[in-house]
Design an enzyme around this catalytic site. Structure first.
Site, mmCIF file in Angstrom:
data_model
loop_
_atom_site.group_PDB
_atom_site.id
_atom_site.type_symbol
_atom_site.label_atom_id
_atom_site.label_comp_id
_atom_site.label_asym_id
_atom_site.label_seq_id
_atom_site.Cartn_x
_atom_site.Cartn_y
_atom_site.Cartn_z
ATOM 1 C CG HIS A 103 -5.435 7.896 3.596
ATOM 2 N ND1 HIS A 103 -4.879 8.574 2.542
ATOM 3 C CD2 HIS A 103 -5.561 6.611 3.190
ATOM 4 C CE1 HIS A 103 -4.672 7.731 1.548
ATOM 5 N NE2 HIS A 103 -5.075 6.535 1.914
ATOM 6 C CG ASN A 150 -7.257 0.846 -0.425
ATOM 7 O OD1 ASN A 150 -7.589 -0.081 -1.152
ATOM 8 N ND2 ASN A 150 -6.102 1.473 -0.545
ATOM 9 C CB ILE A 151 -11.531 -0.730 4.870
ATOM 10 C CG1 ILE A 151 -12.651 -0.234 3.933
ATOM 11 C CG2 ILE A 151 -11.970 -0.635 6.335
ATOM 12 C CD1 ILE A 151 -13.877 -1.098 3.879
ATOM 13 C CG ASP A 195 -1.980 0.946 1.292
ATOM 14 O OD1 ASP A 195 -2.423 1.354 0.212
ATOM 15 O OD2 ASP A 195 -2.431 1.313 2.405
ATOM 16 C CG ASP A 248 0.812 7.558 -3.540
ATOM 17 O OD1 ASP A 248 0.616 8.364 -4.477
ATOM 18 O OD2 ASP A 248 0.344 7.707 -2.405
#
Ligand code: G3H
Ligand code: 13P
Ligand code: ZN
Length: 332
Positions: free
Chosen positions: A190, A277-278, A94, A116
């Site tokens: 986020h 995404n969690i 991630d 990213d």
């Protein structure tokens, strides 16, 4: 070099194609601890769902990269032990922040990585993503890229305010980089404080904050440009108010914590959004259960006494997400 195939993991290719076609999203749950991993696997097996287990750079630092890799291998074996004949589990990096981090993950058994470059200028984001894709694809590893910047803190990558993804850039980006999926910015962020009080309205009955809707017009415009291309939503915790209330009731202090309403995520999951995404919701479920356990049992000091309800509460949350929000149940 350890290939993810030796560990029994799968990449996201077929999983995403099926999810986009089927109008559901694959859960991408972050994990740092054994209890989170166990809860994720229990939930995925019980609901017959494919699952992405993802680790951030911070998680690798916390748990140790080698341990995490073996935990993912353990997750596959554990799923089989729980009765799943052919688990579909992805080990995903991630918010990878460099080619080197992505390469190190690919070389040590990850089946999917995110690079990213969203904080970089457009051309540099393309250049970096392309380099990661070239290496990853040699090893049959899938790559998630990001265009547009989410508000809040993205691991080491931080942005004070959000810049929505520009639909006019996505074709060039996807074509030039060859990425397998694209994370976009349409209003999620986020953490447990996704919106300020000023950005929300207040529900007159409950007094709770009601967040503004996601930018579905931007999502639709992106889907039009890239029909059928897998889209990813970061920052998709809903920050369940019952967990926040439990935390606050038993000594915590999370005032005005607010997330993305589940109805909006359900709507997104039915579109080309195929990975959601969690992380924060798992942290809240764990913390709420532990705080309650401590408050009600001041004599407890065996970690199993408070980590068991924490694990059970996380599992309940994961099952709920799969069944009621993402719709990835019975898709194995
Ligand atoms: O996107 C960020 C994830 O929630 C991971 O958070 O960097 O604190 O592990 P972390
Ligand atoms: P949340 O903080 O909303 O759980 O988002 C997690 C995430 O996007 C991980 O990449
Ligand atoms: Zn994220």
């Amino acid at each position: 070099m350890t290939s993810y195939k030796e560990l029994g993991l799968v990449n996201t290719k077929k999983m995403f194609a099926k999810a986009v076609k089927g109008g559901y999203a694959i859960p991408a749950f972050n994990f740092n601890t054994m209890e989170q991993m166990q809860a994720i696997v229990q939930a995925a097996v019980e609901t017959k769902s494919p699952v992405i287990m993802q680790v951030s750079k911070g998680a690798r630092k916390y748990a140790n990269p080698t341990i995490l890799r073996y935990m993912a291998q353990g997750a596959v074996e554990y799923a089989k032990e729980l009765g799943c004949k052919k688990p579909q589990i992805v080990l995903h990096l991630d918010h990878g922040d460099s080619f080197e981090t992505c390469k190190s993950c690919i070389d040590s058994g990850f089946s999917s990585v995110m690079i990213d470059g969203s904080h970089l200028p457009f051309a540099e984001n393309i250049k970096l993503t392309k380099k990661v894709v070239a290496y990853a694809h040699k090893h049959d590893v899938t790559v998630e890229a990001e265009l547009g910047v989410l508000a809040g803190v993205e691991d080491e990558v931080s942005a004070a305010e959000s810049h929505y993804t520009k639909p006019e850039e996505v074709i060039e980006f996807a074509t030039k980089t060859g990425c397998d999926s694209l994370a976009i910015s349409i209003g999620t962020s986020h953490g447990a404080y996704k919106f300020t009080r000023e950005q929300c309205t207040v529900d007159k009955k409950t007094g709770k904050l009601v967040p503004p809707p996601l930018a579905f017009d931007i999502l639709r415009a992106i889907e039009k440009k890239l029909p059928g291309f897998p889209i990813v939503l970061h920052g998709s915790s809903s920050v369940p108010q019952d967990e926040v209330d439990t935390i606050n009731k038993f000594g915590g202090k999370l005032p005005d914590a607010v997330g993305i309403p589940e109805a909006q995520l359900r709507k997104a999951a039915k579109s080309a959004v195929c990975k959601i995404n969690i992380d924060s919701d798992s942290r809240l479920a764990m913390t709420a259960a532990i705080r309650k356990q401590f408050a009600e049992n001041p004599g407890h000091f065996d970690p199993r006494q408070y980590l068991t309800p924490a694990r059970d509460n996380m599992k309940k949350m994961y099952v709920h997400k799969i069944l009621k929000v993402l719709g990835s149940n019975d898709k194995l």
